[in-house]
Write a protein that holds these residues in place. Structure first.
Motif, PDB file in Angstrom:
ATOM      1  N   UNK A  54      41.169  34.280  42.456  1.00 38.04           N
ATOM      2  CA  UNK A  54      42.246  35.263  42.332  1.00 38.04           C
ATOM      3  C   UNK A  54      41.964  36.401  43.323  1.00 38.04           C
ATOM      4  N   UNK A  55      42.670  36.379  44.451  1.00 38.28           N
ATOM      5  CA  UNK A  55      42.387  37.312  45.547  1.00 38.28           C
ATOM      6  C   UNK A  55      42.526  38.781  45.160  1.00 38.28           C
ATOM      7  N   UNK A  56      43.536  39.190  44.373  1.00 36.71           N
ATOM      8  CA  UNK A  56      43.594  40.605  43.992  1.00 36.71           C
ATOM      9  C   UNK A  56      42.346  41.065  43.218  1.00 36.71           C
ATOM     10  N   UNK A  57      41.795  40.197  42.387  1.00 35.61           N
ATOM     11  CA  UNK A  57      40.563  40.531  41.656  1.00 35.61           C
ATOM     12  C   UNK A  57      39.400  40.645  42.622  1.00 35.61           C
ATOM     13  N   UNK A  58      39.286  39.698  43.544  1.00 37.77           N
ATOM     14  CA  UNK A  58      38.209  39.751  44.540  1.00 37.77           C
ATOM     15  C   UNK A  58      38.297  41.055  45.342  1.00 37.77           C
ATOM     16  N   UNK A  59      39.506  41.394  45.777  1.00 34.05           N
ATOM     17  CA  UNK A  59      39.711  42.605  46.573  1.00 34.05           C
ATOM     18  C   UNK A  59      39.327  43.855  45.771  1.00 34.05           C
TER      19      UNK A  59
END
Length: 166
Positions: A54-59
């Motif tokens: 989940x890219x938003x979480x990683x970011x």
């Protein structure tokens, strides 16, 4: 208007940004100012398990981070982050049979634990934050995502714990 109300109003104006992918868009300085810069952990890509897609979480975890100690919650600083399955295999082998853990245990990334021993996990595919109760062997919804978790920890610290890393 109190500082807390002003901050909540400012965050509400930022809420729900569809381009961000999380419920709230929190400035990194919000956590730094409340907890102290040295007490906010920001992760690097090498710290994430492959199942954290989940890219938003990683970011968020890279750029904003989470407080290391949020009064009732303590972040795992055993970097890299581990899935719940890896955590039990490493820290409590034999504590649970695979069938007793959630079916998607390999994509639940353990963020840390509460004072009473429950674990906070984030679903690596969706970004949802869950409470894993080891005593009950159950998973319960906790927060919408890491942005709301960080805001909850900020608000709790501001209300109960003082300011500026106290």
């Amino acid at each position: 208007m109190s500082t807390t109300c002003t901050a909540v109003t400012a965050l509400a104006e930022e809420a729900g940004d569809p381009n961000q992918g999380l419920t709230l868009r929190l400035p990194a300085r919000l956590l730094d100012e409340e907890f102290g810069r040295g007490r906010v952990v920001r992760f690097e890509d090498v710290d994430f398990p492959a199942t954290l897609t989940h890219e938003p979480t990683r970011r968020f975890l890279r750029e904003t981070g989470l407080p290391e100690d949020g009064i009732l919650f303590e972040l795992d600083t055993d970097i890299p982050l581990r899935t719940l399955a890896e955590y039990y295999a490493d820290e409590h082998p034999g504590a649970y049979r695979r069938a007793e853990l959630p079916s998607h245990v390999d994509r639940l990334i353990r963020l840390g634990h509460f004072a009473e021993g429950d674990s906070l996990v984030v679903d690596g595919a969706t970004g949802e934050v869950w409470n894993w109760s080891a005593a009950e062997a159950t998973l319960h919804p906790f927060d919408e995502d890491v942005s709301t978790l960080a805001f909850s920890l900020w608000l709790l610290h501001r209300t109960l714990g003082g300011r500026g890393g106290n």
